[in-house]
Design an enzyme around this catalytic site. Sequence first.
Site, PDB file in Angstrom:
ATOM      1  N   ARG A 166       0.823  -1.209   0.000  1.00 29.51           N
ATOM      2  CA  ARG A 166       0.000   0.000   0.000  1.00 29.51           C
ATOM      3  C   ARG A 166       0.861   1.265   0.000  1.00 29.51           C
ATOM      4  O   ARG A 166       0.686   2.159  -0.807  1.00 29.51           O
ATOM      5  CB  ARG A 166      -0.930  -0.001   1.210  1.00 29.51           C
ATOM      6  CG  ARG A 166      -2.277  -0.666   1.006  1.00 29.51           C
ATOM      7  CD  ARG A 166      -2.205  -2.109   0.484  1.00 29.51           C
ATOM      8  NE  ARG A 166      -3.512  -2.714   0.426  1.00 29.51           N
ATOM      9  CZ  ARG A 166      -4.048  -3.396   1.429  1.00 29.51           C
ATOM     10  NH1 ARG A 166      -3.386  -3.580   2.557  1.00 29.51           N
ATOM     11  NH2 ARG A 166      -5.254  -3.904   1.299  1.00 29.51           N
ATOM     12  N   ASP A 195      -0.787  -6.151  -3.811  1.00 30.14           N
ATOM     13  CA  ASP A 195      -2.182  -5.844  -3.521  1.00 30.14           C
ATOM     14  C   ASP A 195      -2.758  -5.042  -4.688  1.00 30.14           C
ATOM     15  O   ASP A 195      -2.080  -4.845  -5.708  1.00 30.14           O
ATOM     16  CB  ASP A 195      -2.322  -5.080  -2.201  1.00 30.14           C
ATOM     17  CG  ASP A 195      -3.598  -5.474  -1.445  1.00 30.14           C
ATOM     18  OD1 ASP A 195      -4.689  -5.186  -1.959  1.00 30.14           O
ATOM     19  OD2 ASP A 195      -3.487  -6.081  -0.365  1.00 30.14           O
ATOM     20  N   HIS A 244      -7.444  -9.185  -4.584  1.00 26.74           N
ATOM     21  CA  HIS A 244      -6.458  -8.124  -4.317  1.00 26.74           C
ATOM     22  C   HIS A 244      -5.366  -8.108  -5.384  1.00 26.74           C
ATOM     23  O   HIS A 244      -4.179  -7.994  -5.085  1.00 26.74           O
ATOM     24  CB  HIS A 244      -5.838  -8.314  -2.923  1.00 26.74           C
ATOM     25  CG  HIS A 244      -6.745  -7.922  -1.801  1.00 26.74           C
ATOM     26  ND1 HIS A 244      -6.980  -6.610  -1.462  1.00 26.74           N
ATOM     27  CD2 HIS A 244      -7.491  -8.673  -0.952  1.00 26.74           C
ATOM     28  CE1 HIS A 244      -7.829  -6.567  -0.441  1.00 26.74           C
ATOM     29  NE2 HIS A 244      -8.162  -7.810  -0.115  1.00 26.74           N
ATOM     30  N   ASP A 307      -7.620 -14.093   0.681  1.00 27.36           N
ATOM     31  CA  ASP A 307      -8.675 -13.379   1.407  1.00 27.36           C
ATOM     32  C   ASP A 307      -9.443 -12.443   0.480  1.00 27.36           C
ATOM     33  O   ASP A 307      -8.958 -12.041  -0.573  1.00 27.36           O
ATOM     34  CB  ASP A 307      -8.072 -12.576   2.560  1.00 27.36           C
ATOM     35  CG  ASP A 307      -7.121 -11.493   2.071  1.00 27.36           C
ATOM     36  OD1 ASP A 307      -6.270 -11.799   1.203  1.00 27.36           O
ATOM     37  OD2 ASP A 307      -7.229 -10.347   2.529  1.00 27.36           O
ATOM     38  N   GLU A 308     -10.636 -12.091   0.898  1.00 22.25           N
ATOM     39  CA  GLU A 308     -11.447 -11.029   0.293  1.00 22.25           C
ATOM     40  C   GLU A 308     -11.438 -11.099  -1.231  1.00 22.25           C
ATOM     41  O   GLU A 308     -11.069 -10.161  -1.924  1.00 22.25           O
ATOM     42  CB  GLU A 308     -10.956  -9.664   0.778  1.00 22.25           C
ATOM     43  CG  GLU A 308     -11.123  -9.477   2.281  1.00 22.25           C
ATOM     44  CD  GLU A 308     -10.626  -8.132   2.782  1.00 22.25           C
ATOM     45  OE1 GLU A 308     -11.212  -7.604   3.742  1.00 22.25           O
ATOM     46  OE2 GLU A 308      -9.637  -7.611   2.218  1.00 22.25           O
ATOM     47  N   TRP A 380      -7.759 -14.499  10.864  1.00 26.04           N
ATOM     48  CA  TRP A 380      -7.822 -13.049  11.063  1.00 26.04           C
ATOM     49  C   TRP A 380      -9.238 -12.548  11.351  1.00 26.04           C
ATOM     50  O   TRP A 380      -9.411 -11.527  12.010  1.00 26.04           O
ATOM     51  CB  TRP A 380      -7.249 -12.322   9.840  1.00 26.04           C
ATOM     52  CG  TRP A 380      -8.109 -12.314   8.609  1.00 26.04           C
ATOM     53  CD1 TRP A 380      -8.200 -13.281   7.664  1.00 26.04           C
ATOM     54  CD2 TRP A 380      -8.989 -11.269   8.181  1.00 26.04           C
ATOM     55  NE1 TRP A 380      -9.072 -12.928   6.669  1.00 26.04           N
ATOM     56  CE2 TRP A 380      -9.578 -11.680   6.959  1.00 26.04           C
ATOM     57  CE3 TRP A 380      -9.342 -10.026   8.706  1.00 26.04           C
ATOM     58  CZ2 TRP A 380     -10.501 -10.899   6.267  1.00 26.04           C
ATOM     59  CZ3 TRP A 380     -10.268  -9.246   8.006  1.00 26.04           C
ATOM     60  CH2 TRP A 380     -10.826  -9.679   6.806  1.00 26.04           C
ATOM     61  N   GLU A 457      -2.464   1.058   4.894  1.00 28.66           N
ATOM     62  CA  GLU A 457      -3.244   2.015   4.109  1.00 28.66           C
ATOM     63  C   GLU A 457      -3.084   3.457   4.583  1.00 28.66           C
ATOM     64  O   GLU A 457      -2.980   4.376   3.774  1.00 28.66           O
ATOM     65  CB  GLU A 457      -4.738   1.643   4.149  1.00 28.66           C
ATOM     66  CG  GLU A 457      -5.108   0.394   3.378  1.00 28.66           C
ATOM     67  CD  GLU A 457      -5.190  -0.829   4.267  1.00 28.66           C
ATOM     68  OE1 GLU A 457      -5.954  -1.741   3.940  1.00 28.66           O
ATOM     69  OE2 GLU A 457      -4.474  -0.862   5.289  1.00 28.66           O
TER      70      GLU A 457
END
Length: 480
Positions: A166, A195, A244, A307-308, A380, A457
Amino acid sequence: MKKYKLITYMLLFAGCLSAQDNLSALLPMPNQVKQIESKKDFIISGKTTIQTNLPEDAFCIAKLKDILRQRTGKTPTLSSSRSGSSVIRLILDPSVKGDGHYLLSVSEKTVSIKGATQGSILYGLMTLDQILLGDVCRTLSGKIAPIEIDDQPRFSYRSLMLDPARHFLPTEDVKFYIDQMVRYKYNVLQLHLTDDQGWRIEIKKHPRLTGKGEFYTQEELKDLVRYAAERNVQIIPELDIPGHTVAVLAAYPELGCTGGPYEVWRQWGVSEDVLCAGNDQVLKFLEDVFTELIAIFPSEYIHVGGDECPKVRWEKCPKCQARIKALGLKSDDKHSKEERLQSFVINHIEKFLNDHGRQIIGWDEILEGGLAPNATVMSWRGVEGGITAAKAGHDAIMTPSPYAYLDQYQEEPETAPTTIGGYQTLKKTYSYNPVPDDADELVKKHIIGVQGNIWNEYMQSDERRDYQAFPRAVALAETG
């Protein structure tokens, strides 16, 4: 100067304390500490020598000299003699069994640090340094109070994560973090290298990945690996897939479901654009990338993210739906067929890495759709993912958001610098117990460690990262 500034506020003890107060402030606190009140202090003088069975160029020897020079102004010389009235001994001793296990003993004539590995001896040196720092009056006189310490970490995996994807961290900043990790006996650094906002590792076969923005060359990363290994820290790289990955798609739009165009994200959050799981070219691309990655990082573990990863593109993508059909993937009351498609991607990369002698770690979403056979889960989203994985016989590393996210607020948000959100005080971090007292033996066996995450971030500078990481990273070190 930054190093000394940070150490100043990281140390929670200073000044002329009583011996008992000094020892109670050691971080993390050793397992067994015994003061020897009736004995005289060890005195560091011009006659003090270092005796060791380590190689003469061992890092521990140089580190000991550096500690003594900084704390007392003295630099003892290396001696091959076995005698002497003022001797500091660093001894490799295979009988001191256990990961990170060391014995530290101080008497009138001898300071002795023993361990089965140089890493264990280094931990003893870090404790000795804290003793010296915590008792300034005695240290300025070159004295160390008699003591016996027997210490060993609770977990084999004690990690911090840094996120240069980031906001980029120069290599000197990463080395600085490694130095602080050693002080508190962390032994793993996870580097979140990719990312939506950036791809930070040179991949020679796919140069467009680093065509824009800052990145680490492969030689820079190899140097970091060497620097860390010397300090008993293993670097584990993370390349986040299949989500990501907007930075990948911006460079190679043919790897996405829509074909783009894509732009590297300049915002935070979760993008719906992810790698196309139905495209064979994606699997070949990932194999190329991981081939170069494992040539840089010798770690047993490789972190694959997982993830995500939204599935909305896959639900409408002809290639992804064709792959789902060809594999015979079905939705049920637990998982959608698209979640099972993600498991296919993770399983493919796990087999590739297993074939090359490596194991994968993934965030707890890799449980969805079926866990890869040999995967380690990083829990997490609370603690449930880690407990579930452990009960199924998989190793788990606990890094739950309520306790181990060092990017969250640690004081009242109204008065604090802006960060991602959440509210995680030092007390809350310190209260965390990764293995519940009533856990069954399988869970106790398979929860192998803890990790503190420093997502980047809202941390545009090294000062902000330092501020967010500490002192909670010290509390988590105590847990580990």
